[in-house]
Design a protein around this motif. Sequence first.
Motif, PDB file in Angstrom:
ATOM      1  N   ASN A   1       2.057 -11.187  10.744  1.00  0.00           N
ATOM      2  CA  ASN A   1       2.488 -12.305   9.900  1.00  0.00           C
ATOM      3  C   ASN A   1       1.361 -13.282   9.611  1.00  0.00           C
ATOM      4  O   ASN A   1       1.324 -13.895   8.541  1.00  0.00           O
TER       5      ASN A   1
ATOM      6  N   PRO B   1       8.477 -10.510   7.131  1.00  0.00           N
ATOM      7  CA  PRO B   1       9.330 -10.376   8.317  1.00  0.00           C
ATOM      8  C   PRO B   1       9.258 -11.628   9.178  1.00  0.00           C
ATOM      9  O   PRO B   1       8.330 -12.426   9.058  1.00  0.00           O
TER      10      PRO B   1
ATOM     11  N   HIS C   1      11.061 -17.765   8.743  1.00  0.00           N
ATOM     12  CA  HIS C   1      10.552 -18.457   7.559  1.00  0.00           C
ATOM     13  C   HIS C   1      10.740 -19.957   7.758  1.00  0.00           C
ATOM     14  O   HIS C   1      11.622 -20.579   7.185  1.00  0.00           O
TER      15      HIS C   1
ATOM     16  N   ARG D   1      15.796  -5.255   4.115  1.00  0.00           N
ATOM     17  CA  ARG D   1      15.771  -6.491   4.889  1.00  0.00           C
ATOM     18  C   ARG D   1      17.013  -6.548   5.777  1.00  0.00           C
ATOM     19  O   ARG D   1      18.129  -6.317   5.314  1.00  0.00           O
TER      20      ARG D   1
ATOM     21  N   SER E   1      14.535 -10.404   9.269  1.00  0.00           N
ATOM     22  CA  SER E   1      14.146 -11.664   8.654  1.00  0.00           C
ATOM     23  C   SER E   1      15.291 -12.653   8.744  1.00  0.00           C
ATOM     24  O   SER E   1      16.450 -12.282   8.620  1.00  0.00           O
TER      25      SER E   1
END
Length: 334
Positions: free
Chosen positions: A113, A183, A186, A252, A294
């Motif tokens: 990430n 992934p 967030h 996802r 996610s």
Amino acid sequence: MPGRFGRKGRRKAREIAAAVRTKAFAEAKRVAWKTPPRAKLSVSFLFFSNDRSAPAIHNLVKFYLDELRGVAFVDDRQISHLTAGFCRLGSSGPGCATESEVYITIERLVHYNRRFDLCFELLDTGCAERDTLDSDEMLLSTVDKSLLATFPEETRRQMKKIQRNNVQERLLSHNKLGLYDRPGVHRYMRNLVPTYEDLRKSDPLVIELGKLPQRHGDRAHYIAGIRTQIQQFKKSHKIFERIGVPLDIDVRVGSYTLAAQKDLDNIMRDIMPIVADELFGPGSFLNEYRIYVSDVMDQSDVANNLELTFLPMGAIRDLHRMIDEAEDWVADRI
């Protein structure tokens, strides 16, 4: 790992499994990799072969993950980002059709990430609206219908097939992976989720597949739900009743945590037979897939949901190429 691909219950499976573990132990020792007991991981497979037909990569992954357990990770649930792709090797002479090799890359999810974020910070990529295309109009405008009627029936059938494939490729080309296809957590995007969801719903090549099974006995309903959603997609998008071109697939998995309630490789093994049965025609195969956990869908009504996106062939490899190039660009300047 050079040599024949490993598959459960197939010839030389035990021999291949032993070779995989030996190689994995050697590589772990070489890079001083300590098996993380809890850390979330990103795992990538690239299967190279010059066989005429592409392997069912979603079935190959399980074999190798089982042999990596205890070497690269403790439990499959640690894998929160999984990709697998197929590359055709160039022919090099008699007997080469049986040659194959697989490359496996494993890293902590936080490292993946970090590189992902660096790439999109450099690109300054936003989530722009995509152009919409009227697929029926495109299909009919390629060849004048009155001219088409003069051709023999078999010629008309082949021309329509070619036109349909061309339209499918053009429609797929409008789907690209971007900043929101990341992934993990967030942290800076939670306020944007409603806008993002509206955007995804407006995309004709995204399918909501329902929820993961929550209790023992839910599997039949879960599998039936996936098939129902795929069939509904076919009814709504006649141009994709049968796909005639290779493609990538992005899945996802919505979750409140970084762990799915079901192993990612097993989710793909649930999805792909249905997708292939309902949608794939001659000339179509899964070139590469990407499945990840996610929390961008971390809302009470969509937790544990599956969301599938059809992508043009090479889209996933393009994303990883951009990530690698961004990291190299920074390293060169440092």
